[in-house]
Design an enzyme around this catalytic site. Sequence first.
Site, PDB file in Angstrom:
ATOM      1  N   ARG A 177       0.799  -1.454  -0.089  1.00 25.28           N
ATOM      2  CA  ARG A 177       0.068   0.172  -0.223  1.00 25.28           C
ATOM      3  C   ARG A 177       0.732   1.288  -0.082  1.00 25.28           C
ATOM      4  NH1 ARG A 177      -2.956  -3.088  -1.532  1.00 25.28           N
ATOM      5  NH2 ARG A 177      -5.180  -3.541  -0.814  1.00 25.28           N
ATOM      6  N   SER A 226     -11.616  -0.382   1.758  1.00 24.76           N
ATOM      7  CA  SER A 226     -11.079  -0.676   2.825  1.00 24.76           C
ATOM      8  C   SER A 226     -10.687   0.414   3.816  1.00 24.76           C
ATOM      9  CB  SER A 226      -9.824  -1.679   2.914  1.00 24.76           C
ATOM     10  OG  SER A 226     -10.525  -2.696   2.289  1.00 24.76           O
ATOM     11  N   GLU A 308      -5.832   3.093   5.944  1.00 24.88           N
ATOM     12  CA  GLU A 308      -5.452   3.098   4.334  1.00 24.88           C
ATOM     13  C   GLU A 308      -6.317   3.999   3.749  1.00 24.88           C
ATOM     14  OE1 GLU A 308      -6.682  -0.244   0.933  1.00 24.88           O
ATOM     15  OE2 GLU A 308      -6.132  -0.883   2.839  1.00 24.88           O
TER      16      GLU A 308
END
Length: 314
Positions: A177, A226, A308
């Site tokens: 990420r 998410s 996130e």
Amino acid sequence: MRVQAIFQMDESSLPTCRGVLTAQKSLADLTWLRVGGPAEWFFQPADCDDLRGFLAALPPEVPTFVIGVGSNLIVRDGGIKGVVIRLGRAFTKIEISPHAVRAGAAVLASRLACRAAESGLDLAFLRTIPGTIGGAVRMNAGCYGTYVADVCREVTFITRCGAVRKLSSAELGFSYRSSELPEGAVIVEAVFGPRRHAVEKLQEQMESQLRARDMTQPANCYTAGSVFRNPAGFSSTGKEGDPQDFKAWKLIDQAGARGLRQGQAIMSDQHANFMVNLGGATAADLELLGETVRQKVLDNSGIRLEWEIMRVGI
């Protein structure tokens, strides 16, 4: 009630441009969660040269922020100070050759997956990823065991001072990420080197992924994917036996935070790691809900979840 911040940067201090420059542009309608205050200035460059010239002439003390389609973003209620940049039609070109795909940063990831599949090139993992290619590269987006880092060859970006630079996949420092793009960089194009597969197989794979997404994730509501990164350090592979113990959704569930609510913000009953705006939430509601969930997980498991979703603004 949204808070409308009043900023003091005069238009005369900004460079001229061929694109569109708007003062106090509301950002709430440009994000999937439908919250947030205005951009002090909102810049939509006409093309790459326009973007380069604008950044080169923009005073270095003026902050910039790039927004795609706002699919992974909470803009705080006070808005964003400085210049918010959003790339448009000039950055949506797709070029496909037998073994490579070149895409502008404003191309939707899902669209690129479909276009590549038509030529037998496998970018199928992008089909269910919301957002643009620029965001997907910056965040090393991935699912079903494949990440942008696995297929990316090269990225072209404009630096904060207006210079054009290219970096290879190895130079981008991809990790879970994240990537190591320079501060203030604006991605304008990426080149991918996907494997070849039968067109029919790729179409079936994408249809299967869409069915799985619709069964497990909230739809037809204000959400943004998410909320927290998986402490396990990888996304779901979608395969039977995929370990779940250190997945964010599992930890949230175990902490009793599925369905937790703050005002009009709620953690989805369908997927514990998805946040939903029921229609009247503020950015403050959403952020407070997320922090409450983080604390519950920490108290229950000793694990501190990392956001996130990007949270920006004042």
